[in-house]
Design a protein around this motif. Structure first.
Motif, PDB file in Angstrom:
ATOM      1  N   ALA A 193      20.496  35.116 -35.901  1.00 15.46           N
ATOM      2  CA  ALA A 193      21.721  34.070 -35.892  1.00 15.46           C
ATOM      3  C   ALA A 193      22.901  35.252 -36.438  1.00 15.46           C
ATOM      4  O   ALA A 193      22.552  36.139 -37.200  1.00 15.46           O
ATOM      5  CB  ALA A 193      21.515  33.030 -37.016  1.00 15.46           C
ATOM      6  N   ALA A 194      24.034  34.775 -35.964  1.00 17.95           N
ATOM      7  CA  ALA A 194      25.353  35.721 -36.186  1.00 17.95           C
ATOM      8  C   ALA A 194      26.358  34.835 -36.299  1.00 17.95           C
ATOM      9  O   ALA A 194      26.798  34.145 -35.316  1.00 17.95           O
ATOM     10  CB  ALA A 194      25.465  37.025 -35.306  1.00 17.95           C
ATOM     11  N   PRO A 195      27.077  34.643 -37.477  1.00 16.92           N
ATOM     12  CA  PRO A 195      28.411  33.661 -37.460  1.00 16.92           C
ATOM     13  C   PRO A 195      29.617  34.493 -36.729  1.00 16.92           C
ATOM     14  O   PRO A 195      29.570  35.401 -36.440  1.00 16.92           O
ATOM     15  CB  PRO A 195      28.534  33.792 -39.073  1.00 16.92           C
ATOM     16  CG  PRO A 195      28.171  35.181 -39.466  1.00 16.92           C
ATOM     17  CD  PRO A 195      26.933  35.435 -38.819  1.00 16.92           C
ATOM     18  N   ALA A 196      30.431  33.312 -36.410  1.00 17.49           N
ATOM     19  CA  ALA A 196      31.618  33.881 -35.745  1.00 17.49           C
ATOM     20  C   ALA A 196      32.750  34.239 -36.818  1.00 17.49           C
ATOM     21  O   ALA A 196      32.803  33.708 -37.803  1.00 17.49           O
ATOM     22  CB  ALA A 196      32.135  32.463 -34.938  1.00 17.49           C
ATOM     23  N   PRO A 197      33.593  35.235 -36.273  1.00 18.93           N
ATOM     24  CA  PRO A 197      34.529  35.359 -37.442  1.00 18.93           C
ATOM     25  C   PRO A 197      35.518  34.331 -37.212  1.00 18.93           C
ATOM     26  O   PRO A 197      35.483  33.516 -36.213  1.00 18.93           O
ATOM     27  CB  PRO A 197      35.406  36.580 -36.669  1.00 18.93           C
ATOM     28  CG  PRO A 197      35.043  36.576 -35.468  1.00 18.93           C
ATOM     29  CD  PRO A 197      33.620  36.109 -35.264  1.00 18.93           C
ATOM     30  N   HIS A 198      36.391  34.303 -38.324  1.00 23.26           N
ATOM     31  CA  HIS A 198      37.664  33.045 -38.209  1.00 23.26           C
ATOM     32  C   HIS A 198      38.664  33.766 -37.323  1.00 23.26           C
ATOM     33  O   HIS A 198      39.255  34.713 -37.298  1.00 23.26           O
ATOM     34  CB  HIS A 198      38.120  33.212 -39.754  1.00 23.26           C
ATOM     35  CG  HIS A 198      39.420  31.920 -39.885  1.00 23.26           C
ATOM     36  ND1 HIS A 198      40.663  32.240 -39.331  1.00 23.26           N
ATOM     37  CD2 HIS A 198      39.242  30.623 -40.211  1.00 23.26           C
ATOM     38  CE1 HIS A 198      41.384  31.136 -39.608  1.00 23.26           C
ATOM     39  NE2 HIS A 198      40.618  30.233 -40.026  1.00 23.26           N
ATOM     40  N   VAL A 199      39.008  32.931 -36.409  1.00 20.17           N
ATOM     41  CA  VAL A 199      39.883  33.061 -35.102  1.00 20.17           C
ATOM     42  C   VAL A 199      41.147  31.952 -35.254  1.00 20.17           C
ATOM     43  O   VAL A 199      40.951  30.683 -35.380  1.00 20.17           O
ATOM     44  CB  VAL A 199      39.185  33.038 -34.102  1.00 20.17           C
ATOM     45  CG1 VAL A 199      40.382  33.297 -32.761  1.00 20.17           C
ATOM     46  CG2 VAL A 199      37.894  33.869 -33.911  1.00 20.17           C
ATOM     47  N   THR A 200      42.262  32.471 -35.255  1.00 22.89           N
ATOM     48  CA  THR A 200      43.354  31.498 -34.987  1.00 22.89           C
ATOM     49  C   THR A 200      43.357  30.902 -33.361  1.00 22.89           C
ATOM     50  O   THR A 200      43.762  31.851 -32.574  1.00 22.89           O
ATOM     51  CB  THR A 200      44.755  32.256 -35.325  1.00 22.89           C
ATOM     52  OG1 THR A 200      44.610  32.398 -36.635  1.00 22.89           O
ATOM     53  CG2 THR A 200      46.138  31.275 -35.303  1.00 22.89           C
ATOM     54  N   VAL A 201      43.162  29.999 -33.087  1.00 25.92           N
ATOM     55  CA  VAL A 201      42.862  29.548 -31.535  1.00 25.92           C
ATOM     56  C   VAL A 201      44.195  29.356 -31.088  1.00 25.92           C
ATOM     57  O   VAL A 201      45.011  28.215 -31.575  1.00 25.92           O
ATOM     58  CB  VAL A 201      42.049  28.426 -31.530  1.00 25.92           C
ATOM     59  CG1 VAL A 201      41.830  28.112 -30.144  1.00 25.92           C
ATOM     60  CG2 VAL A 201      40.468  28.812 -31.886  1.00 25.92           C
ATOM     61  N   VAL A 202      44.610  29.858 -29.723  1.00 26.67           N
ATOM     62  CA  VAL A 202      45.825  29.401 -29.117  1.00 26.67           C
ATOM     63  C   VAL A 202      45.479  28.556 -28.195  1.00 26.67           C
ATOM     64  O   VAL A 202      46.130  27.696 -27.934  1.00 26.67           O
ATOM     65  CB  VAL A 202      46.611  30.865 -28.474  1.00 26.67           C
ATOM     66  CG1 VAL A 202      47.613  30.599 -27.467  1.00 26.67           C
ATOM     67  CG2 VAL A 202      46.934  32.006 -29.712  1.00 26.67           C
ATOM     68  N   ALA A 203      44.347  29.027 -27.193  1.00 27.78           N
ATOM     69  CA  ALA A 203      43.881  27.966 -26.291  1.00 27.78           C
ATOM     70  C   ALA A 203      42.076  28.281 -26.167  1.00 27.78           C
ATOM     71  O   ALA A 203      41.844  29.525 -26.120  1.00 27.78           O
ATOM     72  CB  ALA A 203      44.393  28.305 -24.859  1.00 27.78           C
TER      73      ALA A 203
END
Length: 369
Positions: free
Chosen positions: A277-287
């Motif tokens: 398992a690997a977490p996702a980084p925090h992302v500022t989502v545009v779309a």
């Protein structure tokens, strides 16, 4: 590391001209659109080519101006489009989507693809020598829903046979395409593939399966199963045999081009998994559109390079982050060196990653706090 034809990956499927509003709002309200391209398999092809791999896209478009645009635009990403067929009797598919999500988190999308050139694909229209000439074949469940011919094509593409490339299958469940309980077809196709990508949410909606372990129980055959959990990251189930093959691919990458994949005539019996398992980084989502395709491209790129599963998942997250931080279906990924530096971060530093628009630029400092 390439197949006998010098191609790493062959992607087979539909691509469409995409129109995205130049301003936020409902499709009913906006009046101006920017033209771009979109399609699950062509998105993966473009991202893999941008990451430095040799890729062919096999598809079918109309003999019209939009078909010209698709072939030229996809080719502009470095993808070989010489095997794309032009249909004189059917139009190129088109779709419109809103620039941002609705308040309820849904996506506003209008498709104009019925009777399109892509829907005329079948086992008789695809150049099998090209399809089987790469080290890896990537397809998605969207193609299977377009027509009976497309469904027959998908079953033949994933069917065990001598000399079959390693098959990557992204479930890509779309409820509007699979009415009447027909989504069981996707389960059949996934069980025949070698590498499978599926989201927890789509597995529950399509098959009534809740949680990654339940999905693996329903899909015991693939050597690698990647279950995507959105912002929570992803978990991969890998058979021991698949891990050995990945290591062999890594050695082939260091020593020179590898021959085509070994014959695959039987489905191996399930064996114990290694679960990563690997977490996702925090992302500022545009779309959000295109992120799943980008994740698959990042994971497959790592597979082609012989990286560990944990590294492949992180590369998938970074490719997805590149797509999430732009308004279009496709986004230029970070350079390989830039991505490798981030993938090599400690677990603590990775957990503090903050990725926003423009983060893929080499001259920008990525926040880890």
């Amino acid at each position: 590391m390439t197949g006998a034809s010098g191609v790493d990956v062959v992607c087979v499927g539909e691509s469409m001209v995409t129109f995205v509003p130049t301003t936020p709002g409902r499709l009913a309200d906006v009046s101006a659109f920017a033209r771009t391209i979109g399609g699950a398999e062509s998105n993966v092809a473009c991202a893999l080519a941008a990451a430095g791999h040799r890729v062919k896209w096999v598809g079918r478009v109309g003999a019209d101006a939009f078909g010209d645009h698709l072939v030229e635009a996809i080719g502009g990403w470095g993808v070989d489009t010489t095997a794309v067929a032009r249909d004189p009797d059917r139009q190129t598919g088109v779709y419109f989507r809103a620039a941002t999500d609705r308040a309820d988190g849904g996506h506003e999308v209008l498709y104009y693809r019925a009777g399109s050139a892509a829907s005329a694909m079948s086992p008789e229209t695809v150049p099998w020598g090209v399809v089987e000439g790469g080290r890896m074949l990537h397809v998605s469940g969207i193609t299977a829903a377009l027509s009976d011919g497309c469904g027959a094509l998908m079953h033949q593409l994933v069917a065990p046979r001598p000399g079959r490339p390693l098959v990557s299958f992204d479930v890509n469940y779309r409820a509007g395409l699979w009415r009447g309980g027909r989504a069981a077809v996707l389960l059949e196709l996934a069980r025949a593939a070698d590498v499978v990508f599926v989201g927890e949410d789509e597995a529950e909606e399509a098959w009534g399966l809740r949680g990654a372990d339940a999905i693996r129980e329903a899909l015991p055959e693939p050597g690698v199963l990647v279950v995507k959990r959105g912002g929570r990251g992803a978990v991969a189930y890998e058979r021991d045999s698949a891990r050995r093959e990945g290591a062999a691919w890594g050695e082939a990458q260091r020593s020179g081009p590898a021959p085509g994949s070994a014959a695959r005539t039987t489905v191996p019996a399930p064996a114990p998994d290694t679960v990563t398992a690997a977490p996702a980084p925090h992302v500022t989502v545009v779309a959000p559109v295109g992120a799943g395709d980008a994740f698959a491209a990042g994971f497959l790129s790592g597979t082609l390079r012989g990286l560990t599963v944990a590294e492949r998942i992180r590369h998938g997250h970074l490719m997805a982050a590149a797509a999430l931080t732009t308004p279009h279906d496709l986004a230029a990924p970070p350079s390989r060196a830039h991505a490798d530096r981030l993938v090599a971060l400690s677990d603590d530093a990775w957990g503090r990653l903050r990725l926003g628009p423009g983060w893929t630029g080499e001259d920008l400092e990525v926040r880890t706090s």
